[in-house]
Design a protein around this motif. Sequence first.
Motif, PDB file in Angstrom:
ATOM      1  N   VAL A   1      61.684  60.625  28.696  1.00  0.00           N
ATOM      2  CA  VAL A   1      60.823  59.771  29.443  1.00  0.00           C
ATOM      3  C   VAL A   1      60.771  58.306  28.507  1.00  0.00           C
ATOM      4  O   VAL A   1      60.138  58.669  27.216  1.00  0.00           O
ATOM      5  CB  VAL A   1      59.409  60.079  29.751  1.00  0.00           C
ATOM      6  N   MET A   2      61.215  57.261  28.660  1.00  0.00           N
ATOM      7  CA  MET A   2      61.175  56.101  27.979  1.00  0.00           C
ATOM      8  C   MET A   2      59.977  55.273  28.351  1.00  0.00           C
ATOM      9  O   MET A   2      59.563  54.988  29.239  1.00  0.00           O
ATOM     10  CB  MET A   2      62.631  55.431  28.281  1.00  0.00           C
ATOM     11  N   MET A   3      59.519  54.445  27.102  1.00  0.00           N
ATOM     12  CA  MET A   3      58.710  53.440  27.027  1.00  0.00           C
ATOM     13  C   MET A   3      59.338  52.205  26.678  1.00  0.00           C
ATOM     14  O   MET A   3      60.083  52.306  25.398  1.00  0.00           O
ATOM     15  CB  MET A   3      57.492  53.607  26.315  1.00  0.00           C
ATOM     16  N   THR A   4      59.284  51.074  27.333  1.00  0.00           N
ATOM     17  CA  THR A   4      59.943  49.977  26.868  1.00  0.00           C
ATOM     18  C   THR A   4      59.095  49.102  25.756  1.00  0.00           C
ATOM     19  O   THR A   4      59.527  48.545  24.735  1.00  0.00           O
ATOM     20  CB  THR A   4      60.255  48.814  27.961  1.00  0.00           C
ATOM     21  N   GLN A   5      57.492  49.403  26.156  1.00  0.00           N
ATOM     22  CA  GLN A   5      56.792  48.688  25.235  1.00  0.00           C
ATOM     23  C   GLN A   5      55.605  49.577  24.944  1.00  0.00           C
ATOM     24  O   GLN A   5      55.152  50.279  26.149  1.00  0.00           O
ATOM     25  CB  GLN A   5      55.996  47.325  25.708  1.00  0.00           C
ATOM     26  N   PHE A   6      55.086  50.234  23.664  1.00  0.00           N
ATOM     27  CA  PHE A   6      54.253  51.148  23.534  1.00  0.00           C
ATOM     28  C   PHE A   6      52.690  50.613  23.758  1.00  0.00           C
ATOM     29  O   PHE A   6      52.236  49.467  23.545  1.00  0.00           O
ATOM     30  CB  PHE A   6      54.145  51.449  22.101  1.00  0.00           C
ATOM     31  N   ARG A   7      52.059  51.374  24.781  1.00  0.00           N
ATOM     32  CA  ARG A   7      50.726  50.972  25.178  1.00  0.00           C
ATOM     33  C   ARG A   7      50.113  52.327  25.026  1.00  0.00           C
ATOM     34  O   ARG A   7      50.274  53.676  25.634  1.00  0.00           O
ATOM     35  CB  ARG A   7      50.453  50.341  26.287  1.00  0.00           C
ATOM     36  N   PRO A   8      49.051  52.568  24.047  1.00  0.00           N
ATOM     37  CA  PRO A   8      48.321  53.797  23.858  1.00  0.00           C
ATOM     38  C   PRO A   8      47.969  54.603  25.172  1.00  0.00           C
ATOM     39  O   PRO A   8      48.343  55.730  25.345  1.00  0.00           O
ATOM     40  CB  PRO A   8      47.245  53.638  22.950  1.00  0.00           C
TER      41      PRO A   8
ATOM     42  N   LYS B   1      70.350  67.007  37.092  1.00  0.00           N
ATOM     43  CA  LYS B   1      69.066  67.164  36.254  1.00  0.00           C
ATOM     44  C   LYS B   1      68.937  65.634  35.485  1.00  0.00           C
ATOM     45  O   LYS B   1      69.922  65.075  35.184  1.00  0.00           O
ATOM     46  CB  LYS B   1      69.048  68.177  35.194  1.00  0.00           C
ATOM     47  N   PRO B   2      67.538  65.339  35.797  1.00  0.00           N
ATOM     48  CA  PRO B   2      67.344  63.974  34.896  1.00  0.00           C
ATOM     49  C   PRO B   2      67.326  63.785  33.202  1.00  0.00           C
ATOM     50  O   PRO B   2      66.909  64.915  32.977  1.00  0.00           O
ATOM     51  CB  PRO B   2      65.778  63.813  35.461  1.00  0.00           C
ATOM     52  N   ALA B   3      68.283  62.947  33.206  1.00  0.00           N
ATOM     53  CA  ALA B   3      68.385  62.716  31.620  1.00  0.00           C
ATOM     54  C   ALA B   3      67.418  61.695  31.143  1.00  0.00           C
ATOM     55  O   ALA B   3      66.508  62.076  30.075  1.00  0.00           O
ATOM     56  CB  ALA B   3      69.943  62.141  31.362  1.00  0.00           C
ATOM     57  N   PHE B   4      66.976  60.754  32.086  1.00  0.00           N
ATOM     58  CA  PHE B   4      66.203  59.687  31.431  1.00  0.00           C
ATOM     59  C   PHE B   4      65.273  59.214  32.745  1.00  0.00           C
ATOM     60  O   PHE B   4      65.648  58.944  33.749  1.00  0.00           O
ATOM     61  CB  PHE B   4      66.740  58.548  30.839  1.00  0.00           C
TER      62      PHE B   4
ATOM     63  N   LEU C   1      74.292  46.364  19.560  1.00  0.00           N
ATOM     64  CA  LEU C   1      73.336  46.522  20.740  1.00  0.00           C
ATOM     65  C   LEU C   1      72.110  45.919  20.396  1.00  0.00           C
ATOM     66  O   LEU C   1      71.282  46.224  19.747  1.00  0.00           O
ATOM     67  CB  LEU C   1      73.186  47.889  20.911  1.00  0.00           C
ATOM     68  N   HIS C   2      71.812  44.749  21.055  1.00  0.00           N
ATOM     69  CA  HIS C   2      70.595  44.142  20.850  1.00  0.00           C
ATOM     70  C   HIS C   2      69.885  44.095  22.436  1.00  0.00           C
ATOM     71  O   HIS C   2      69.796  43.326  23.149  1.00  0.00           O
ATOM     72  CB  HIS C   2      70.901  42.500  20.521  1.00  0.00           C
ATOM     73  N   LEU C   3      69.446  45.351  22.546  1.00  0.00           N
ATOM     74  CA  LEU C   3      68.453  45.590  23.918  1.00  0.00           C
ATOM     75  C   LEU C   3      67.208  46.398  23.399  1.00  0.00           C
ATOM     76  O   LEU C   3      67.012  46.970  22.711  1.00  0.00           O
ATOM     77  CB  LEU C   3      69.436  46.760  24.405  1.00  0.00           C
ATOM     78  N   PRO C   4      66.421  46.046  24.342  1.00  0.00           N
ATOM     79  CA  PRO C   4      65.166  46.892  24.408  1.00  0.00           C
ATOM     80  C   PRO C   4      65.584  48.289  24.950  1.00  0.00           C
ATOM     81  O   PRO C   4      66.481  48.669  25.433  1.00  0.00           O
ATOM     82  CB  PRO C   4      64.244  46.141  25.616  1.00  0.00           C
ATOM     83  N   ASN C   5      64.463  49.370  24.632  1.00  0.00           N
ATOM     84  CA  ASN C   5      64.502  50.582  25.284  1.00  0.00           C
ATOM     85  C   ASN C   5      64.855  50.783  26.652  1.00  0.00           C
ATOM     86  O   ASN C   5      64.167  49.855  27.406  1.00  0.00           O
ATOM     87  CB  ASN C   5      63.346  51.568  24.911  1.00  0.00           C
ATOM     88  N   SER C   6      65.711  51.230  27.193  1.00  0.00           N
ATOM     89  CA  SER C   6      66.145  51.212  28.520  1.00  0.00           C
ATOM     90  C   SER C   6      67.224  52.374  28.917  1.00  0.00           C
ATOM     91  O   SER C   6      67.929  52.796  27.702  1.00  0.00           O
ATOM     92  CB  SER C   6      66.704  50.007  28.987  1.00  0.00           C
ATOM     93  N   ILE C   7      67.260  52.693  29.992  1.00  0.00           N
ATOM     94  CA  ILE C   7      68.628  53.660  30.436  1.00  0.00           C
ATOM     95  C   ILE C   7      69.856  52.901  30.195  1.00  0.00           C
ATOM     96  O   ILE C   7      70.613  53.782  29.548  1.00  0.00           O
ATOM     97  CB  ILE C   7      68.313  53.887  32.162  1.00  0.00           C
ATOM     98  N   GLU C   8      69.849  51.388  30.379  1.00  0.00           N
ATOM     99  CA  GLU C   8      71.199  50.885  29.983  1.00  0.00           C
ATOM    100  C   GLU C   8      71.516  51.136  28.343  1.00  0.00           C
ATOM    101  O   GLU C   8      72.813  51.351  28.130  1.00  0.00           O
ATOM    102  CB  GLU C   8      71.047  49.453  30.487  1.00  0.00           C
ATOM    103  N   TYR C   9      70.492  51.094  27.681  1.00  0.00           N
ATOM    104  CA  TYR C   9      70.742  51.113  26.389  1.00  0.00           C
ATOM    105  C   TYR C   9      71.386  52.527  26.075  1.00  0.00           C
ATOM    106  O   TYR C   9      72.631  52.607  25.414  1.00  0.00           O
ATOM    107  CB  TYR C   9      69.407  51.012  25.556  1.00  0.00           C
TER     108      TYR C   9
END
Length: 305
Positions: free
Chosen positions: A230-237, A20-23, A59-67
């Motif tokens: 579902v992840m967003m790296t950068q928010f856009r409305p 099942k998809p986690a991210f 952890l100095h990382l953007p939102n990501s699966i790797e995070y």
Amino acid sequence: MEEKPVFQALMSTAAAVGDKPAFVQRHRSISFRRWAEDSCRFANFLRSLGVGAGDKVALHLPNSIEYAVAQFGTWGAGAVSVPLDMAITGDRLEKTLRHCEAKVLVTVPEAPVDSRAAAAAAPALTDLVMLPEGDGGEHSFSRIIADGDPSPPATEVAPSDHSVIYYTSGTTSEPKAILWNHRHLTAAPMIMRLFDYARASDVTLCAVPLSHGGGTVYLQNAAYHGTTVVMMTQFRPGEFVRLCEKHRVTCFHIVPAIFAAVVMTEEFTEADLSALRWVTNFGAVINEAAVRRFGERCPGAKLLN
């Protein structure tokens, strides 16, 4: 819900739901099974460095699966994670690494500050991991995952053991270290399950930085309840609304400023958001006009503040 350390919760959930998809992030996705295996790979790498109970991994990382992999790998090694906002200044990064006595820093080459210099100035720091690739004496995250051991590490974690250090200052003062233990990581998932705000069938949308406690909750619910994030790296409305419609998002929690920006978009008036069960705002009071507009467009969804 059984109270167990969050890393063990992920192992149990991955065994139960498998592929099942986690991210989901842009055009990539990772299953619960692969998330668990990669987290074990990173945990075993940390242990090979001598990282263990009480050691700090920044952890100095953007939102990501790797995070998500690095975060759970840190807990799998029995270590303490130190999430750092990507907007942190170079001076503040160096001071934080010194203050928490971080042993490992995980970051990206495109970070807006010189993380290499900050790491070099932190006396307790012994290893730097670059994502995806490192050079020189740095470790490459991609190589760690490609070559790592996917077996669960032999780590025992007690509820009272330290888990996370968040640096927070509100808006006016010097950052202060807030220390969590592993019991803190069970609280939100237990409460949300109790009030039916977390189901295995849920699809959530995360625009909150994973370096924030509110972002960590998305990871906690995935590990304990099997929700898909579902992840967003950068928010856009507008993109936020489109992702809600595309992935049939059922719930999310955000701050009022982001909520208002979302509901005031043209996309919000046109999208099919009928899958939404609830939306939570935290940190401040919601704008009244935004509340009214949400109620008109999503009458079947609960709105909490």
